[in-house]
Design a protein around this motif. Structure first.
Motif, PDB file in Angstrom:
ATOM      1  N   ALA A 156       0.832  -1.202   0.000  1.00 40.07           N
ATOM      2  CA  ALA A 156       0.000   0.000   0.000  1.00 40.07           C
ATOM      3  C   ALA A 156       0.868   1.253   0.000  1.00 40.07           C
ATOM      4  CB  ALA A 156      -0.935  -0.004   1.205  1.00 40.07           C
ATOM      5  N   ARG A 159       1.827   2.119  -3.197  1.00 38.76           N
ATOM      6  CA  ARG A 159       0.674   2.506  -4.007  1.00 38.76           C
ATOM      7  C   ARG A 159       0.507   1.594  -5.224  1.00 38.76           C
ATOM      8  NH1 ARG A 159      -1.319   7.453  -2.288  1.00 38.76           N
ATOM      9  NH2 ARG A 159      -2.600   7.577  -4.180  1.00 38.76           N
ATOM     10  N   ASP A 161      -1.184  -0.815  -7.846  1.00 41.45           N
ATOM     11  CA  ASP A 161      -2.534  -0.829  -8.396  1.00 41.45           C
ATOM     12  C   ASP A 161      -3.170  -2.209  -8.369  1.00 41.45           C
ATOM     13  OD1 ASP A 161      -2.447   1.940  -9.149  1.00 41.45           O
ATOM     14  OD2 ASP A 161      -1.110   1.342 -10.790  1.00 41.45           O
ATOM     15  N   ARG A 190      -6.999  -1.828  -4.143  1.00 45.22           N
ATOM     16  CA  ARG A 190      -6.335  -2.241  -5.383  1.00 45.22           C
ATOM     17  C   ARG A 190      -7.037  -3.480  -5.919  1.00 45.22           C
ATOM     18  NH1 ARG A 190      -1.683  -3.208  -1.120  1.00 45.22           N
ATOM     19  NH2 ARG A 190      -2.683  -4.887  -0.001  1.00 45.22           N
ATOM     20  N   ARG A 248     -10.360   4.723  -4.776  1.00 48.04           N
ATOM     21  CA  ARG A 248      -9.290   5.407  -4.040  1.00 48.04           C
ATOM     22  C   ARG A 248      -9.721   6.803  -3.581  1.00 48.04           C
ATOM     23  NH1 ARG A 248      -3.531   3.333  -6.714  1.00 48.04           N
ATOM     24  NH2 ARG A 248      -3.624   1.334  -5.591  1.00 48.04           N
ATOM     25  N   LEU A 254      -4.639   5.269   1.348  1.00 53.96           N
ATOM     26  CA  LEU A 254      -3.277   5.353   0.840  1.00 53.96           C
ATOM     27  C   LEU A 254      -2.619   6.678   1.180  1.00 53.96           C
ATOM     28  CD1 LEU A 254      -3.550   3.683  -2.675  1.00 53.96           C
ATOM     29  CD2 LEU A 254      -3.063   2.637  -0.467  1.00 53.96           C
ATOM     30  N   GLU A 255      -3.408   7.699   1.397  1.00 54.68           N
ATOM     31  CA  GLU A 255      -2.844   9.005   1.720  1.00 54.68           C
ATOM     32  C   GLU A 255      -2.142   8.995   3.080  1.00 54.68           C
ATOM     33  OE1 GLU A 255      -2.813  11.194  -0.599  1.00 54.68           O
ATOM     34  OE2 GLU A 255      -4.084   9.935  -1.867  1.00 54.68           O
TER      35      GLU A 255
END
Length: 277
Positions: A156, A159, A161, A190, A248, A254-255
């Motif tokens: 993660a 990032r 996909d 993902r 997302r 993910l941020e």
């Protein structure tokens, strides 16, 4: 829009020639639109946890992997397949997963988390691997690796996909396989493509094992987009980039994700590094 296929396979243990024929035939039968074909754990060799494994092990640059490269090139798609690997220059064996691009460039992941008697024969790998694929940046994962949340968090942080997962999950625990595929899709937002071995291992003087099959493509929201039961069939699915972007935005985990451990990222799709890895 990338299209993936999982040709669900019953593996012939300790018989690379039969398995290579099966992989060749199954890839040839796929629709022309398929960009990546994902096969299960040990798809090229099978496995038993004793000294017979040595005879089935393949070299990364040997003729068997060259044949997989030829298949990928002939059909203009990437092939992902597991195999028992003999290390270059040593006697160690590894549970390997090869991503073979259409131009024959090859990326190999060595399974980091070994299950039960596997550890008596196989040496664990020491790197996570991310490769650029038609589905975007993609983590390579093998079976029991699914259980390790730290690995999922590290992917993660990268990032990625998608995850391409090669499995040989026992039928008795097939619900865990499906649950973990869904969890790893959702916790990293993902796509997850899980290729499960089907059929059985029935080798003299080795435990009889029935395999789950149940290959699946899971959306970034954890819902199963397409799935198989236990038959030797092909699963074909599109991985819509718009779905990934939408999820997302909706689930912004993910941020806030930080890096966890060492991950090797290749400099270009499917390339080997200077050490041949």
């Amino acid at each position: 829009m990338p299209t993936v296929a999982v040709p669900q396979l019953s593996v012939a243990d300790l018989d690379p020639a039969t398995n290579l024929d099966a992989v060749t035939e199954r890839v040839a039968a796929l629709p022309d639109r398929v960009d990546v074909a994902v096969f299960p754990e040990y798809a090229l060799t099978g496995f038993v946890a004793d000294e017979r494994a040595c005879d089935a092990a393949l070299e990364r640059d040997g003729p068997e992997l060259d044949r997989v490269r030829s298949v990928a090139a002939a059909h203009d798609l990437a092939v992902v397949a597991g195999y028992l690997e003999r290390g270059a220059g040593d006697d160690r064996l590894y549970n390997a997963l090869a991503y073979v691009a259409p131009d024959s460039d090859t990326t190999v992941y060595r399974k980091r988390h070994l299950w039960a008697g596997e550890a008596d024969v196989v040496t664990a790998g020491d790197e996570r691997v991310v490769v650029e694929t038609p589905a975007g940046s993609t983590g390579l994962v093998t079976c029991y690796d699914l259980n390790f949340v730290g690995d999922s968090a590290a992917f993660a942080a990268e990032r990625v996909d998608a995850l391409f997962v090669a499995g040989a999950w026992p039928a008795a625990h097939s619900e865990n396989w499906r649950l973990l595929l869904r969890a790893r899709a959702l916790d990293g937002v993902r796509w997850v493509v899980g290729a499960g071995r089907t059929g059985a291992r029935n080798v003299p003087d080795a435990p009889l094992t029935e395999y789950a099959g149940r290959s699946a493509v899971v959306r970034p929201d954890g819902h199963v987009a397409a799935a198989l039961s236990r038959g030797e069939r092909d699963l074909v699915a599109d991985l819509d980039p718009a779905v990934l972007a939408e999820q997302r935005e909706f689930i912004p985990v993910l941020e806030a994700t930080e890096n966890d451990g060492s991950t090797r990222r290749n400099s270009r799709p499917g390339s080997r590094n200077k050490n041949g890895v």
